[in-house]
Design a protein around this motif. Structure first.
Motif, PDB file in Angstrom:
ATOM      1  N   LEU A  74      -3.477   1.767  -3.124  1.00  0.00           N
ATOM      2  CA  LEU A  74      -4.015   3.077  -3.371  1.00  0.00           C
ATOM      3  C   LEU A  74      -4.590   3.236  -4.768  1.00  0.00           C
ATOM      4  CD1 LEU A  74      -2.031   5.711  -1.288  1.00  0.00           C
ATOM      5  CD2 LEU A  74      -3.943   4.314  -0.712  1.00  0.00           C
ATOM      6  N   PHE A  75      -4.145   2.102  -5.584  1.00  0.00           N
ATOM      7  CA  PHE A  75      -4.945   2.116  -7.070  1.00  0.00           C
ATOM      8  C   PHE A  75      -6.430   1.784  -6.841  1.00  0.00           C
ATOM      9  CE2 PHE A  75      -0.520   0.823  -8.490  1.00  0.00           C
ATOM     10  CZ  PHE A  75      -0.445   1.994  -9.450  1.00  0.00           C
ATOM     11  N   ASP A  76      -6.730   1.325  -5.620  1.00  0.00           N
ATOM     12  CA  ASP A  76      -8.130   1.258  -5.155  1.00  0.00           C
ATOM     13  C   ASP A  76      -8.692   2.792  -5.091  1.00  0.00           C
ATOM     14  OD1 ASP A  76     -10.739   1.229  -3.848  1.00  0.00           O
ATOM     15  OD2 ASP A  76     -10.110  -0.905  -3.195  1.00  0.00           O
ATOM     16  N   LEU A  77      -9.249   3.594  -5.837  1.00  0.00           N
ATOM     17  CA  LEU A  77      -9.713   4.620  -5.830  1.00  0.00           C
ATOM     18  C   LEU A  77     -10.480   4.930  -4.498  1.00  0.00           C
ATOM     19  CD1 LEU A  77     -10.458   5.930  -9.253  1.00  0.00           C
ATOM     20  CD2 LEU A  77      -8.440   6.124  -7.987  1.00  0.00           C
ATOM     21  N   ARG A  78     -11.309   4.055  -4.227  1.00  0.00           N
ATOM     22  CA  ARG A  78     -11.990   4.542  -2.932  1.00  0.00           C
ATOM     23  C   ARG A  78     -11.132   4.308  -1.479  1.00  0.00           C
ATOM     24  NH1 ARG A  78     -13.293   1.633   1.403  1.00  0.00           N
ATOM     25  NH2 ARG A  78     -12.444  -0.460   0.458  1.00  0.00           N
ATOM     26  N   LEU A  79     -10.387   3.428  -1.661  1.00  0.00           N
ATOM     27  CA  LEU A  79      -9.312   3.534  -0.633  1.00  0.00           C
ATOM     28  C   LEU A  79      -8.477   4.495  -0.426  1.00  0.00           C
ATOM     29  CD1 LEU A  79      -8.629   1.551   1.871  1.00  0.00           C
ATOM     30  CD2 LEU A  79      -6.814   0.379   0.367  1.00  0.00           C
ATOM     31  N   LYS A  80      -8.063   5.002  -1.830  1.00  0.00           N
ATOM     32  CA  LYS A  80      -7.075   5.995  -1.643  1.00  0.00           C
ATOM     33  C   LYS A  80      -7.774   7.421  -1.354  1.00  0.00           C
ATOM     34  CE  LYS A  80      -4.310   8.470  -5.211  1.00  0.00           C
ATOM     35  NZ  LYS A  80      -3.998   8.690  -6.612  1.00  0.00           N
ATOM     36  N   GLU A  81      -9.021   7.542  -1.553  1.00  0.00           N
ATOM     37  CA  GLU A  81      -9.956   8.764  -1.107  1.00  0.00           C
ATOM     38  C   GLU A  81      -9.795   8.971   0.407  1.00  0.00           C
ATOM     39  OE1 GLU A  81     -14.125  11.384  -1.731  1.00  0.00           O
ATOM     40  OE2 GLU A  81     -13.963   9.280  -2.540  1.00  0.00           O
ATOM     41  N   GLN A  82     -10.038   7.586   0.997  1.00  0.00           N
ATOM     42  CA  GLN A  82     -10.479   7.475   2.579  1.00  0.00           C
ATOM     43  C   GLN A  82      -8.970   7.649   2.965  1.00  0.00           C
ATOM     44  OE1 GLN A  82     -11.289   3.462   3.818  1.00  0.00           O
ATOM     45  NE2 GLN A  82     -10.483   3.678   5.694  1.00  0.00           N
ATOM     46  N   PHE A  83      -7.791   7.136   2.625  1.00  0.00           N
ATOM     47  CA  PHE A  83      -6.490   7.483   2.879  1.00  0.00           C
ATOM     48  C   PHE A  83      -6.346   8.869   3.216  1.00  0.00           C
ATOM     49  CE2 PHE A  83      -2.013   8.050   2.127  1.00  0.00           C
ATOM     50  CZ  PHE A  83      -1.664   7.491   3.223  1.00  0.00           C
TER      51      PHE A  83
END
Length: 245
Positions: A74-83
């Protein structure tokens, strides 16, 4: 139909070590029918497969907030937003009722001292009592209530089970033993590694409720996702969130 009551906590239930940044113990219960729980379980597992390619991931509120363990992704902000978007959608769309008990430790100690009743037991009694209030409205649809609590340790689990058996024998201040027995209550203690999605939902919801109790005016987007699921009576009075003392 069988109903389930998944219970998890936020904060330390002990009264000796007070954390000035989090002087609260909160117990959160999720009441959900078997069929609705299956939909929730499928929703959570879909997110796990999509992002981690595995249903073995265990949603844990603290690890998610800190981006630790599996949630370093989730340090990947794109992935964090999706999650968060997908998780919020499942939590918002699933059909369940929230019943929570919060104890503000400093006020509790001032009123009752440190040698009073176990705060976990107080919280459990309240949640079971209000769960019965809720089920009474749909009692013709309910065959049993299965209570699921995460294991804490042999000593702690034994003590809590003994408290539960006393509740069954004596009832509570508002619910008789006969009413409790009508719903064929039983209790299970399960380990976190067993990956029970109902307990994970209770864990995810507990912390935002605790933050709301501590700072009700603070922006709390996670709380907004599920606040309408907190148990209310017919006139809209909130019965599913009690703050002691």
């Amino acid at each position: 139909m069988k109903y389930n009551l998944f219970i998890d906590e936020s904060g330390d239930h002990g009264l000796n070590n007070l954390n000035p940044n989090f002087p609260l113990f909160l117990l959160c219960g999720i009441v959900i029918s078997d069929d609705q729980y299956e939909m929730l379980r499928l929703g959570f597992n879909s997110i796990k497969r999509e992002i981690w390619n595995s249903e073995g991931v265990i949603f844990h509120s603290r690890d998610i907030r800190k981006c630790e363990r599996e949630f370093k992704y989730l340090f990947d902000l794109r992935l964090k937003e999706q999650f968060y978007n997908e998780l919020d959608l499942v939590i918002a769309r699933s059909d369940y009722v929230i019943i929570s008990s919060a104890i503000k430790k400093e006020e509790y100690i001032k009123k009752y001292g440190k040698l009073s009743d176990d705060v976990y037991e107080i919280g459990l009694s309240f949640i079971i009592e209000r769960a019965i209030f809720f089920l009474d409205n749909i009692k013709d649809q309910v065959s049993a209530l299965n209570i699921v609590i995460e294991k804490r340790g042999k000593k702690e689990d034994k003590k809590l089970d003994e408290h539960f058996q006393r509740l069954l024998a004596r009832g509570t201040g508002y619910v008789s033993a006969q009413r409790l027995k009508y719903y064929k209550l039983n209790i299970q203690f399960v380990a976190k590694k067993e990956n029970i999605n109902g307990l994970q939902l209770a864990d995810l919801i507990a912390y935002p409720i605790a933050r709301y109790v501590l700072e009700p005016e603070r922006v709390n987007p996670a709380f907004e996702v599920f606040k309408d699921k907190i148990y209310r009576g017919k006139q809209g009075k909130v019965y599913g969130l009690k703050v002691f003392p």
